[in-house]
Scaffold this active site. Structure first.
Site: not given
Ligand code: B4P
Length: 193
Positions: A13, A133, A127, A88, A144
């Site tokens: 995302k 992280r 990552r 979420r 998670r």
């Molecule tokens: P990312 O792009 O970093 O993944 P994400 O989906 O954004 O991550 P996440 O859900 O963990 O994070 P968030 O900050 O929302 O990609 C992951 C990895 O994959 C990277 O290293 C990237 O380089 C690689 N990658 C991406 N695309 C690729 C591809 N096509 N091919 C190969 N590799 C690829 O959440 C973090 C925490 O915050 C949650 O667990 C929760 O505790 C809290 N939180 C956030 N929002 C909340 C809410 N609304 N309510 C309550 N808690 C919340």
């Protein structure tokens, strides 16, 4: 355009959001990033959410809802935004809809990015090696995923019912995934015009 990014942890995302906000010229609102920043700054708020997020749990709904409501009230959000990682939970989604309804507005598109669990683990462990992280270790990742299944996956049906959900295959290169998303969003934009 008001866009929501849905999908399990590590699906990409954040990665895709960076590219999308540049193209659509809208602010990127990542609740994960906002929460991590508060934790880094060790504010009273940050300490509180750090305890709530321990072990991969979610921050409390009322805290996240208030944080997002304040952000969406800022001037740069008037013409749209990309919500990355919010809502979420069903209560978060209901509160967003309530806020939008006050101004007779709606979400334009909900992108549900999907990849299989094995690939999610691979991406998150990779990552963990690159970024410091605390939530990217195997046990926390497992938690998670469970939190996602229990609390967030019901949003798929919620937005499907509203007719705004679009499933996107997240397997492939970053550019390939971006092209798939753009095909969907261009169509949404055409229908909106
Ligand atoms: P990312 O792009 O970093 O993944 P994400 O989906 O954004 O991550 P996440 O859900 O963990 O994070 P968030 O900050 O929302 O990609 C992951 C990895 O994959 C990277 O290293 C990237 O380089 C690689 N990658 C991406 N695309 C690729 C591809 N096509 N091919 C190969 N590799 C690829 O959440 C973090 C925490 O915050 C949650 O667990 C929760 O505790 C809290 N939180 C956030 N929002 C909340 C809410 N609304 N309510 C309550 N808690 C919340």
């Amino acid at each position: 355009m008001r866009i929501i990014f849905l999908g399990p942890p590590g699906v990409g995302k954040g990665t895709q959001s960076d590219k999308l906000v540049e193209f659509w010229n809208i602010p990127h609102i990542s609740t994960g990033e906002m929460l991590r920043e508060a934790i880094r700054n060790k504010t009273e708020f940050g300490l509180k959410v750090a305890a709530q997020m321990e072990g991969g749990r979610l921050a409390a709904d009322e805290i996240v809802v208030k944080m997002v409501r304040e952000r969406l009230a800022q001037a740069d959000c008037h013409n749209g935004y990309l919500l990355d990682g919010f809502p979420r939970t069903l209560p978060q989604a209901a509160s967003l809809d309530l806020g939008l309804a006050v101004d007779d507005e709606k979400v334009d598109a909900v992108l549900n990015l999907t990849v299989d669990e094995e690939e999610l683990f691979r991406r998150l462990l990779a990552r963990a090696k690159k970024e410091d992280r605390g939530d990217d270790n195997e046990e926390t990742i497992r938690n998670r995923m469970k939190v996602y299944d229990d609390m967030t996956s019901p949003l798929i049906a919620y937005y499907e019912e509203q007719g705004v959900l679009h499933k996107i295959d997240g397997i492939g290169s970053i550019d390939e995934v971006f092209d798939r998303i753009q095909t969907v969003l261009q169509e949404v934009a055409r229908n909106k015009a």
